[in-house]
Write an enzyme that holds these catalytic residues in place. Sequence first.
Site, PDB file in Angstrom:
ATOM      1  N   TYR A   1      25.894 -35.521 -15.126  1.00 16.12           N
ATOM      2  CA  TYR A   1      26.361 -36.748 -14.617  1.00 16.12           C
ATOM      3  C   TYR A   1      25.327 -37.777 -13.898  1.00 16.12           C
ATOM      4  O   TYR A   1      25.560 -38.869 -13.875  1.00 16.12           O
ATOM      5  CB  TYR A   1      26.842 -35.946 -13.049  1.00 16.12           C
ATOM      6  CG  TYR A   1      28.541 -35.506 -13.484  1.00 16.12           C
ATOM      7  CD1 TYR A   1      28.618 -34.133 -14.098  1.00 16.12           C
ATOM      8  CD2 TYR A   1      29.578 -36.436 -13.469  1.00 16.12           C
ATOM      9  CE1 TYR A   1      29.955 -33.660 -14.424  1.00 16.12           C
ATOM     10  CE2 TYR A   1      30.746 -36.130 -13.634  1.00 16.12           C
ATOM     11  CZ  TYR A   1      30.938 -34.759 -14.325  1.00 16.12           C
ATOM     12  OH  TYR A   1      32.059 -34.236 -14.693  1.00 16.12           O
TER      13      TYR A   1
ATOM     14  N   THR B   1      44.382 -46.569 -20.512  1.00 13.96           N
ATOM     15  CA  THR B   1      44.395 -45.310 -20.620  1.00 13.96           C
ATOM     16  C   THR B   1      45.073 -44.549 -21.661  1.00 13.96           C
ATOM     17  O   THR B   1      46.121 -45.150 -22.067  1.00 13.96           O
ATOM     18  CB  THR B   1      44.919 -44.690 -19.095  1.00 13.96           C
ATOM     19  OG1 THR B   1      45.199 -43.202 -19.280  1.00 13.96           O
ATOM     20  CG2 THR B   1      46.464 -45.210 -18.949  1.00 13.96           C
TER      21      THR B   1
ATOM     22  N   ASN C   1      39.690 -43.578 -12.878  1.00 16.79           N
ATOM     23  CA  ASN C   1      38.071 -43.757 -12.910  1.00 16.79           C
ATOM     24  C   ASN C   1      37.360 -43.207 -12.023  1.00 16.79           C
ATOM     25  O   ASN C   1      37.925 -43.309 -10.676  1.00 16.79           O
ATOM     26  CB  ASN C   1      37.861 -45.272 -13.338  1.00 16.79           C
ATOM     27  CG  ASN C   1      38.856 -45.764 -14.445  1.00 16.79           C
ATOM     28  OD1 ASN C   1      39.010 -44.847 -15.512  1.00 16.79           O
ATOM     29  ND2 ASN C   1      38.628 -46.969 -14.794  1.00 16.79           N
TER      30      ASN C   1
ATOM     31  N   CYS D   1      29.222 -30.342  -1.656  1.00 12.68           N
ATOM     32  CA  CYS D   1      28.905 -28.890  -1.964  1.00 12.68           C
ATOM     33  C   CYS D   1      30.041 -28.125  -2.699  1.00 12.68           C
ATOM     34  O   CYS D   1      31.389 -28.113  -2.254  1.00 12.68           O
ATOM     35  CB  CYS D   1      28.493 -28.124  -0.637  1.00 12.68           C
ATOM     36  SG  CYS D   1      28.197 -26.445  -1.269  1.00 12.68           S
TER      37      CYS D   1
ATOM     38  N   HIS E   1      40.694 -39.062  -9.304  1.00 15.31           N
ATOM     39  CA  HIS E   1      39.457 -38.193  -9.794  1.00 15.31           C
ATOM     40  C   HIS E   1      38.280 -38.236  -9.135  1.00 15.31           C
ATOM     41  O   HIS E   1      37.479 -37.645  -9.528  1.00 15.31           O
ATOM     42  CB  HIS E   1      39.500 -38.259 -11.426  1.00 15.31           C
ATOM     43  CG  HIS E   1      40.753 -38.123 -12.158  1.00 15.31           C
ATOM     44  ND1 HIS E   1      41.159 -38.694 -13.223  1.00 15.31           N
ATOM     45  CD2 HIS E   1      41.854 -37.138 -11.746  1.00 15.31           C
ATOM     46  CE1 HIS E   1      42.183 -38.004 -13.537  1.00 15.31           C
ATOM     47  NE2 HIS E   1      42.716 -37.259 -12.726  1.00 15.31           N
TER      48      HIS E   1
END
Length: 247
Positions: free
Chosen positions: A68, A194, A104, A129, A121
């Site tokens: 990430y 998409t 996105n 956390c 998302h």
Amino acid sequence: MTAEIDQARSLVAQAKRPVFFTGAGMSADSGVPTFRDALTGLWAKYDPLQLATGEAFARDPELVWNFYEYRRGIVRKCAPNAGHHAMAAFEQQEGRLVTVITQNVDGYHQLAGNRLALCLHGNIMEDRCHCGCPGVFPATEPCEGEPVPPICRTCGYRTMRPNVVWFGEMLDEAVLSKARDAVHDCDVMVVVGTSGVVYPAAGLADLALQLGKRFIEINPEPSPWSDAADVYLRGRSSEILPQILPG
Ligand code: BV8
Ligand code: ZN
């Protein structure tokens, strides 16, 4: 494609409650790789579908965190494109209620100025956390030599993770319900960039078709919806959106 552009322009101009449903192709022209694009460099041997899961994070938190961080670096370096800006300008015009529903996680619709983007998302530029401790925080800036993932200040464990929905995780029910309401209420749905593979998000475009909503799609490649669309515009969203949205 002029006839299709004109038809799409006319449908959008008449729309009072348009919904835009966007995927990774929306940001492709910003330089952000789509999920279907093969990963490059040191990530070439990985499948994002395998890394974007809670299981992968439990198994190798450092690897997933670094995956990430790699993507955050791209998002920081790139920027919203002409398609994002055309949608934001369109929303700011009077006389219509525009809803953007996006799969996105780059935050580009908000950055371009869309006031209400339903982010199904999550947002890659935020942390939370993994244990469920309260709070969402701006993404931790990487510090050389600092162990990762960063420590959660509440529970003290090294369990901070990007504030995104991983495969196998539930979407935020409130966001999904708002998105479904917007589809029920809309008069036109514009589907942009998409592949329609990921559910329950893709079910929103299915719902629009089931409800008989006017349906426009922008994608250089056909998707499962292209044949059923009122107008299928085969091309890049950063080029087509500025042509069909009244400036
Ligand atoms: C869920 C955040 C309930 C993370 C993403 C087994 C167990 C559990 C669930 C499942 C399972 N099997 C299947 C599922 C359901 C699963 C799913 O749909 N899997 C798929 C792969 C089959 N869904 C889930 O897991 C969801 N949760 O179901 O919970 C549950 C829970 C437990 C147990 C059972 C059920 C959660 C899904 C959310 C995943 N997170 N993102 C991250 O980013 O790291 S999804 C991620 O992939 C993206 O956000 C995006 O949504 C998706 C990729 O889709 P697209 O956006 O369409 O992008 P793609 O690359 O595919 O296509 C790009 C398109 O752009 C192409 O069509 C291309 O032609 C076009 N394009 C290219 N250039 C341009 C362009 N278009 C316009 N202009 C251009 N220039
Ligand atoms: Zn915690």
